[in-house]
Design an enzyme around this catalytic site. Structure first.
Site, short mmCIF file in Angstrom:
data_model
loop_
_atom_site.label_atom_id
_atom_site.label_comp_id
_atom_site.label_asym_id
_atom_site.label_seq_id
_atom_site.Cartn_x
_atom_site.Cartn_y
_atom_site.Cartn_z
CB SER A 52 -0.89 0.03 1.24
OG SER A 52 -1.46 1.32 1.40
CB THR A 55 -4.36 2.20 2.39
OG1 THR A 55 -5.14 2.14 1.19
CG2 THR A 55 -5.21 1.75 3.57
NE ARG A 103 -4.73 -2.27 1.13
CZ ARG A 103 -4.47 -1.37 0.19
NH1 ARG A 103 -3.34 -1.44 -0.49
NH2 ARG A 103 -5.32 -0.40 -0.07
CG HIS A 130 -10.40 -0.31 -1.49
ND1 HIS A 130 -10.09 0.09 -0.20
CD2 HIS A 130 -9.37 0.15 -2.29
CE1 HIS A 130 -8.94 0.76 -0.23
NE2 HIS A 130 -8.49 0.80 -1.46
CD GLN A 133 -9.82 4.50 -3.63
OE1 GLN A 133 -8.74 4.18 -3.16
NE2 GLN A 133 -10.02 5.67 -4.19
CG ASN A 161 -10.70 -4.86 -4.58
OD1 ASN A 161 -10.67 -4.29 -5.67
ND2 ASN A 161 -9.61 -5.17 -3.90
CG ASP A 222 -8.91 -0.78 -9.46
OD1 ASP A 222 -7.71 -0.45 -9.42
OD2 ASP A 222 -9.43 -1.56 -8.62
CB SER A 226 -6.92 -6.90 -7.81
OG SER A 226 -7.87 -5.96 -8.25
CG MET A 227 -2.26 -5.40 -4.77
SD MET A 227 -2.08 -4.46 -3.25
CE MET A 227 -3.71 -3.76 -3.05
CB CYS A 262 -8.88 3.49 -6.53
SG CYS A 262 -8.38 1.96 -7.34
CG LEU A 263 -4.31 6.98 -8.40
CD1 LEU A 263 -3.63 8.22 -7.80
CD2 LEU A 263 -3.90 6.82 -9.86
NE ARG A 290 -8.55 5.60 0.60
CZ ARG A 290 -7.73 4.55 0.44
NH1 ARG A 290 -7.16 4.33 -0.73
NH2 ARG A 290 -7.50 3.70 1.43
N1 CP Z 1 -6.01 3.25 -3.66
C1 CP Z 1 -5.33 2.59 -2.73
O1 CP Z 1 -5.87 1.92 -1.84
O2 CP Z 1 -3.97 2.74 -2.81
P1 CP Z 1 -2.88 1.87 -2.04
O3 CP Z 1 -3.04 0.46 -2.51
O4 CP Z 1 -1.55 2.47 -2.45
O5 CP Z 1 -3.11 1.98 -0.57
N1 NVA Z 2 -8.39 -3.50 -7.15
C1 NVA Z 2 -7.09 -3.06 -6.69
C2 NVA Z 2 -7.23 -1.83 -5.84
C3 NVA Z 2 -5.93 -1.26 -5.35
C4 NVA Z 2 -6.10 -0.06 -4.49
C5 NVA Z 2 -6.43 -4.18 -5.91
O1 NVA Z 2 -7.11 -4.84 -5.13
O2 NVA Z 2 -5.23 -4.40 -6.10
#
Ligand code: CP
Ligand code: NVA
Length: 304
Positions: A52, A55, A103, A130, A133, A161, A222, A226-227, A262-263, A290
């Site tokens: 992150s 966040t 998280r 999320h 966000q 999410n 987005d 995702s992660m 959302c970056l 945020r």
């Molecule tokens: N948008 C957001 O949650 O960014 P991070 O993953 O960098 O916290």
């Molecule tokens: N959908 C993305 C959001 C990151 C802020 C993820 O979960 O990686």
């Protein structure tokens, strides 16, 4: 009874509006350089099982501005669900700290954390949701438009999410929410059905991004992977390329539409440089908010 913030729907419409009022007030204080410390002596544990930037930085800075303190626990520190059971760490942290922000990968772990913690738990992202966000997102829309009437939001990309939290929001604030995604990447079915059953919003799932952006006030995207989905990234890039937000797609949007992300952004994938850096983009206001919104969420949970 302690309160948690795990899903947008944990708050009522009235509470969401109260949070926006408090956010606007506390944001103005920051801009005026006025000290406002409603959380003196309050300690927050921040558990990160995934990486992150926003966040972590926004929660940590926000807590410090309010006179409190935040402790960062990296993915290597706790080993949640592996080195230590979720219900054990939830109870241990509750003995030290006043609030937990986490998280995590599995949403069920977040629910378990909230169940066993005796202090408020805030969801800083799971595979399912999320909510912080999307609270910041809608506050940013409100700031830019001054109202939320007749709002059409077009989410172009993965039913992930962030999209799920938007659909939860549509169960609390009336809007026309459109998700344009390739088939196979739909949002969570239960969340979708629940929001449709609440009946205050129109929610459409489309396959055509051009149709989705037509008349939209907000065009949102987005990352495509995702992660935790890194291994699917190549397949996803192929599937999602027709859903890229670029100048061509923007030709079909209203001139004054707001572009949001959302970056972190994968420039050149889900959004092109000219659009994210262009006149419609409000991504940095969104990122800034945020912090302001989360401060209000923490105060709401701690003080009611
Ligand atoms: N948008 C957001 O949650 O960014 P991070 O993953 O960098 O916290
Ligand atoms: N959908 C993305 C959001 C990151 C802020 C993820 O979960 O990686």
């Amino acid at each position: 009874m302690k309160r948690d913030f795990i899903h947008i729907t944990d708050f009522s419409t009235e509470e969401i509006n109260e949070i926006f009022e408090l956010t606007a007030k506390m944001k103005a204080y920051v801009k005026e350089g006025k000290e406002y410390m409603p959380l003196k002596g309050v300690n927050m544990a921040m558990i990160f099982a995934k990486p992150s930037a926003r966040t972590r930085i926004s929660f940590e800075t926000g807590m410090s501005q309010m006179g409190g303190h935040a402790i960062y626990l990296s993915p290597n520190d706790i080993g949640i669900g592996k080195r230590e059971a979720v219900k054990d760490i939830a109870r241990v942290i509750s003995r030290y700290d006043d609030v937990i922000m986490a998280r995590l990968f599995e949403h069920t772990h977040m629910l378990e954390m909230a169940k066993y913690a005796t202090v408020p738990v805030i969801n800083g992202l799971t595979d399912l949701n999320h909510p912080c966000q999307v609270m910041a997102d809608i506050f940013t829309v409100l700031e830019h438009r001054q109202h939320l009437n007749d709002l059409k939001v077009a989410f172009i990309g993965d039913g992930n999410n962030v999209a799920n939290s938007w659909i939860n929001l549509a169960a609390r604030l009336p809007m026309h929410f459109v998700l344009a995604s390739p088939s196979g990447y739909d949002p969570d079915e239960t969340i979708l059905n629940n929001a449709r059953n609440v009946g205050i919003s129109r929610i459409d799932i489309l396959r055509d991004p051009v149709e989705a952006v037509h008349d939209a006030d907000v065009i949102y995207t987005d990352v495509w992977a995702s992660m935790g989905q890194e291994e699917e990234a190549e397949q996803r890039r192929r599937d999602f390329m027709p859903f890229q937000i670029n100048t061509e797609l923007m030709k079909h949007a209203k001139k004054e539409s707001l572009v949001m992300h959302c970056l972190p952004a994968h420039r050149g994938d889900e959004i092109t440089d000219d659009v994210i850096d262009g006149p419609n983009s409000i991504v940095f206001d969104e990122a800034e908010n945020r912090m302001h919104v989360q401060k209000a969420i923490i105060v709401k949970l701690m003080h009611g």
